[in-house]
Scaffold this active site. Structure first.
Site, PDB file in Angstrom:
ATOM      1  N   HIS A  22      55.200  55.550  68.282  1.00 61.73           N
ATOM      2  CA  HIS A  22      56.229  54.525  68.428  1.00 61.73           C
ATOM      3  C   HIS A  22      56.415  53.822  67.077  1.00 61.73           C
ATOM      4  CE1 HIS A  22      58.744  51.662  70.514  1.00 61.73           C
ATOM      5  NE2 HIS A  22      58.126  50.709  69.831  1.00 61.73           N
TER       6      HIS A  22
ATOM      7  N   ASN B 244      58.607  64.388  63.107  1.00 64.28           N
ATOM      8  CA  ASN B 244      57.185  64.248  63.462  1.00 64.28           C
ATOM      9  C   ASN B 244      56.620  65.567  63.957  1.00 64.28           C
ATOM     10  OD1 ASN B 244      55.932  61.456  63.230  1.00 64.28           O
ATOM     11  ND2 ASN B 244      57.970  60.991  64.027  1.00 64.28           N
TER      12      ASN B 244
END
Ligand code: GRF
Length: 212
Positions: free
Chosen positions: A105, A14
């Site tokens: 998440h 990410n």
């Protein structure tokens, strides 16, 4: 131009998506709580300053959080981005960065906070799963939501195949959320809700399995 600091613990995919997204901000530093985090090498290859604050060097969470905050504050960030950062941060830390601390998440929150999200989704037989970018508040994985992406769960999925499908979406929505924040198009308002001047776009629904 806003400054951001990214916190990682491991692979850093990410973080890499954020580094490669040409965001309208300065990525001031990448900080890890583990010296062996693979993402540190990726950050260095992009010419980003890195630092390691090993949690094991600190007797308790409060002293670790204080050392981490001191390193973060050296870079004077406007936004602090958690990208696979695997330490739970104390309430004092979270309050210090209120409205500036963002997490991704791997589930459609508020479903499946915590770990092993893909395993739990498969066990429950849900047909739609996904990921969520949210502001961090003291309650773990419960902060105000900025953006979510949904994917279908396939009959043959394993936790690994489902994780890979979700991760592809993480790499799309996280840069988008940080871009909005950097451009002041999304913010946390005084009532702890997400405010935005983005137009919501009506799109097609995701039905899984598909209708005939
Ligand atoms: C991602 O699935 C993220 O949603 C979760 O931890 C994982 C980190 O992966 N918080 P990477 O280090 O970004 O590759």
């Amino acid at each position: 131009m806003k400054r951001i600091v990214i916190l990682i613990s491991g692979r850093g995919s990410n973080m890499q998506a954020l580094l490669e997204a040409k965001l309208p901000c300065q990525i001031a530093a990448v900080i890890s709580n583990r010296a062996d985090a693979q993402g540190l090498e990726i950050a260095k290859a992009h010419g980003i300053a890195t630092a390691v604050i090993p949690h094991k060097d600190y007797a308790d969470r409060i002293s670790f959080d204080a050392a981490l905050a001191a390193e973060i504050d050296r870079h004077a960030p406007d936004v602090v981005v958690l990208a696979g950062f695997m330490r739970i941060l104390g309430d004092g830390f979270v309050e210090r960065y209120r409205g500036k601390l963002i997490n991704i998440h791997p589930s459609l929150l508020p479903a499946y906070p915590g770990i092993a999200t893909h395993e739990r989704a498969l066990q429950d037989g849900v047909k739609i799963h996904g990921c969520t970018v949210h502001f961090v508040t003291p309650t773990l994985d419960h902060g105000p939501i900025i953006i979510q992406a949904a994917v279908p769960v396939m009959r043959e999925d394993t936790p690994q195949t489902l994780a890979a499908r979700v991760l592809r979406e993480e790499h799309r929505v996280y840069p988008q959320a940080i871009r909005w924040l950097c451009l002041n198009q999304v913010w946390l308002d005084g009532t702890c809700r997400v405010a935005s001047n983005r137009l919501e776009q009506p799109g097609s629904s995701l039905v899984s399995p598909g209708l005939e």
